[in-house]
Design a protein around this motif. Structure first.
Motif, short mmCIF file in Angstrom:
data_model
loop_
_atom_site.label_atom_id
_atom_site.label_comp_id
_atom_site.label_asym_id
_atom_site.label_seq_id
_atom_site.Cartn_x
_atom_site.Cartn_y
_atom_site.Cartn_z
N ARG A 1 -8.73 -4.61 9.01
CA ARG A 1 -8.07 -3.82 10.15
C ARG A 1 -6.81 -2.98 9.43
O ARG A 1 -5.72 -1.87 10.22
CB ARG A 1 -7.34 -5.19 11.02
N VAL A 2 -6.35 -4.11 8.32
CA VAL A 2 -5.15 -3.35 8.19
C VAL A 2 -6.14 -2.68 7.20
O VAL A 2 -4.71 -1.24 7.20
CB VAL A 2 -4.64 -4.54 6.52
N PHE A 3 -6.61 -1.59 7.14
CA PHE A 3 -6.97 -1.27 5.52
C PHE A 3 -6.85 -0.13 6.47
O PHE A 3 -6.49 1.82 6.61
CB PHE A 3 -7.86 -1.23 4.50
N LYS A 4 -7.14 -0.11 7.84
CA LYS A 4 -8.05 0.93 9.18
C LYS A 4 -6.72 1.53 9.77
O LYS A 4 -6.46 2.83 9.85
CB LYS A 4 -8.87 0.46 10.39
N LYS A 5 -5.55 0.97 9.90
CA LYS A 5 -4.70 1.28 9.85
C LYS A 5 -3.36 1.70 9.46
O LYS A 5 -2.99 2.72 10.05
CB LYS A 5 -3.76 -0.02 10.50
N TYR A 6 -4.14 1.76 8.24
CA TYR A 6 -3.41 2.71 6.84
C TYR A 6 -3.88 3.67 6.91
O TYR A 6 -3.71 4.74 6.55
CB TYR A 6 -2.44 1.50 6.00
N PHE A 7 -5.18 3.69 6.22
CA PHE A 7 -5.74 4.66 5.51
C PHE A 7 -6.80 5.73 6.87
O PHE A 7 -7.36 5.14 7.97
CB PHE A 7 -6.93 4.47 5.01
N LYS A 8 -6.17 7.11 7.00
CA LYS A 8 -7.59 7.22 7.81
C LYS A 8 -9.39 7.97 7.24
O LYS A 8 -9.91 7.57 7.76
CB LYS A 8 -6.98 9.00 7.81
N LYS A 9 -9.85 8.36 5.83
CA LYS A 9 -10.84 7.89 5.66
C LYS A 9 -10.27 6.81 3.92
O LYS A 9 -9.71 6.61 2.97
CB LYS A 9 -10.67 8.90 4.98
N PHE A 10 -11.29 6.10 3.72
CA PHE A 10 -11.58 5.04 2.76
C PHE A 10 -12.81 4.49 2.20
O PHE A 10 -13.77 4.66 3.76
CB PHE A 10 -10.92 4.31 2.91
N ASN A 11 -13.50 4.09 2.19
CA ASN A 11 -14.92 3.32 1.85
C ASN A 11 -14.34 2.12 1.30
O ASN A 11 -13.55 1.47 0.69
CB ASN A 11 -15.66 4.10 0.22
N TYR A 12 -15.34 0.22 2.41
CA TYR A 12 -14.86 -0.35 2.07
C TYR A 12 -16.09 -1.40 2.08
O TYR A 12 -17.55 -1.26 2.31
CB TYR A 12 -14.41 -0.75 3.55
N LYS B 1 -8.80 9.88 0.61
CA LYS B 1 -9.65 8.93 0.56
C LYS B 1 -9.24 8.18 -0.70
O LYS B 1 -10.16 8.20 -2.38
CB LYS B 1 -10.65 9.48 0.93
N VAL B 2 -9.60 6.83 -0.31
CA VAL B 2 -10.54 5.23 -1.21
C VAL B 2 -11.16 4.67 -1.04
O VAL B 2 -11.73 4.94 -0.26
CB VAL B 2 -8.27 4.34 -1.55
N LEU C 1 1.01 -1.16 -0.40
CA LEU C 1 -0.29 0.29 -0.10
C LEU C 1 0.69 0.98 -0.19
O LEU C 1 0.42 2.27 -0.88
CB LEU C 1 -0.77 0.11 1.83
N LYS C 2 2.00 0.82 0.62
CA LYS C 2 2.68 2.34 0.79
C LYS C 2 3.66 2.95 -0.23
O LYS C 2 3.26 4.18 -0.39
CB LYS C 2 3.66 2.56 2.07
N LYS C 3 4.13 2.16 -1.08
CA LYS C 3 4.63 2.82 -2.74
C LYS C 3 3.59 3.06 -3.69
O LYS C 3 3.61 3.56 -4.66
CB LYS C 3 5.40 1.89 -3.40
N ASN C 4 1.89 3.17 -3.29
CA ASN C 4 0.82 3.00 -4.45
C ASN C 4 0.15 4.12 -3.90
O ASN C 4 -0.71 4.81 -4.50
CB ASN C 4 0.15 1.48 -4.94
N PHE C 5 -0.19 3.97 -2.57
CA PHE C 5 -1.11 5.01 -2.24
C PHE C 5 -1.13 6.10 -0.76
O PHE C 5 -0.06 5.54 0.53
CB PHE C 5 -2.58 4.28 -1.40
N ASN C 6 -1.01 7.08 -0.62
CA ASN C 6 -0.74 7.82 0.29
C ASN C 6 -1.62 7.63 1.43
O ASN C 6 -3.03 7.73 1.05
CB ASN C 6 -1.12 9.63 -0.53
N PRO C 7 -1.32 7.38 2.53
CA PRO C 7 -2.73 7.41 3.88
C PRO C 7 -3.78 8.14 4.08
O PRO C 7 -4.81 8.31 4.35
CB PRO C 7 -1.53 7.08 5.21
N ASP C 8 -3.56 9.56 3.82
CA ASP C 8 -3.96 10.93 3.67
C ASP C 8 -5.41 10.93 2.74
O ASP C 8 -6.57 11.57 2.83
CB ASP C 8 -3.25 12.04 3.81
#
Length: 182
Positions: free
Chosen positions: A25-36, A10-11, A1-8
């Protein structure tokens, strides 16, 4: 995720065969905002509660036409899913055609994992198989990782299995297994 997406940023994430949403759980740790968005063959017991928390969960059978209307998806994720799909190549192709511009990240079990989970799914994936899958979505849009190598096997065998199983284990069963690839 780190090499392709900024944690700030929204994805929108599509978790293919999300089950009980373990990868969430992994997505919650990395991204501050996302739709799942999570899909699975059958609805799970905990989905009702998860939907109340704003998760978008729906039924979908891999390999069938993908008809669900979703917003632009940024990431497609799967882990230990496609070995359960009889016609896995068509499943990969359908996702690749529907989501051409989407980053796909798939984790597939290595052939040696048959020693841990002998009758688990239809197949395991060799390096050659992974290369074949990679050709479905060329470029850097699809990342495929093989999981369950020799270290994991030794740990599983030495620390997680009970002694009764170890005494009854027959390596010849493993050697007879064929790595089929549809």
């Amino acid at each position: 995720l780190k090499k392709n997406f900024n944690p700030d940023s929204k994805v929108n994430i599509l978790d293919v065969v999300c089950g009980n949403t373990t990868a969430l759980r992994v997505f919650k740790k990395y991204f501050k905002k996302f739709n799942y968005f999570g899909c699975d063959l059958n609805e799970r017991e905990n989905w009702k509660d998860l939907k109340k928390n704003g998760l978008n969960l729906f039924k979908y059978e891999i390999g069938k036409k993908f008809e669900k209307d979703l917003p632009k998806i940024d990431i497609i994720h799967s882990q230990s899913v496609f070995e359960h799909v009889k016609y896995d190549l068509s499943g990969f192709k359908i996702l690749a055609e529907k989501f051409k511009e989407t980053k796909q990240i798939h984790f597939l079990p290595a052939p040696i994992s048959f020693l841990n989970y002998e009758k688990h799914g239809y197949r395991r994936y060799s390096y050659k198989d992974l290369l074949k899958l990679k050709k479905i979505l060329p470029g850097d849009k699809m990342e495929i990782y093989s999981i369950g190598g020799t270290r994991a096997l030794k740990y599983h065998f030495n620390f997680l299995l009970n002694n009764k199983f170890k005494k009854n284990f027959k390596l010849t069963k493993f050697l007879k297994c064929k790595n089929t690839f549809n």
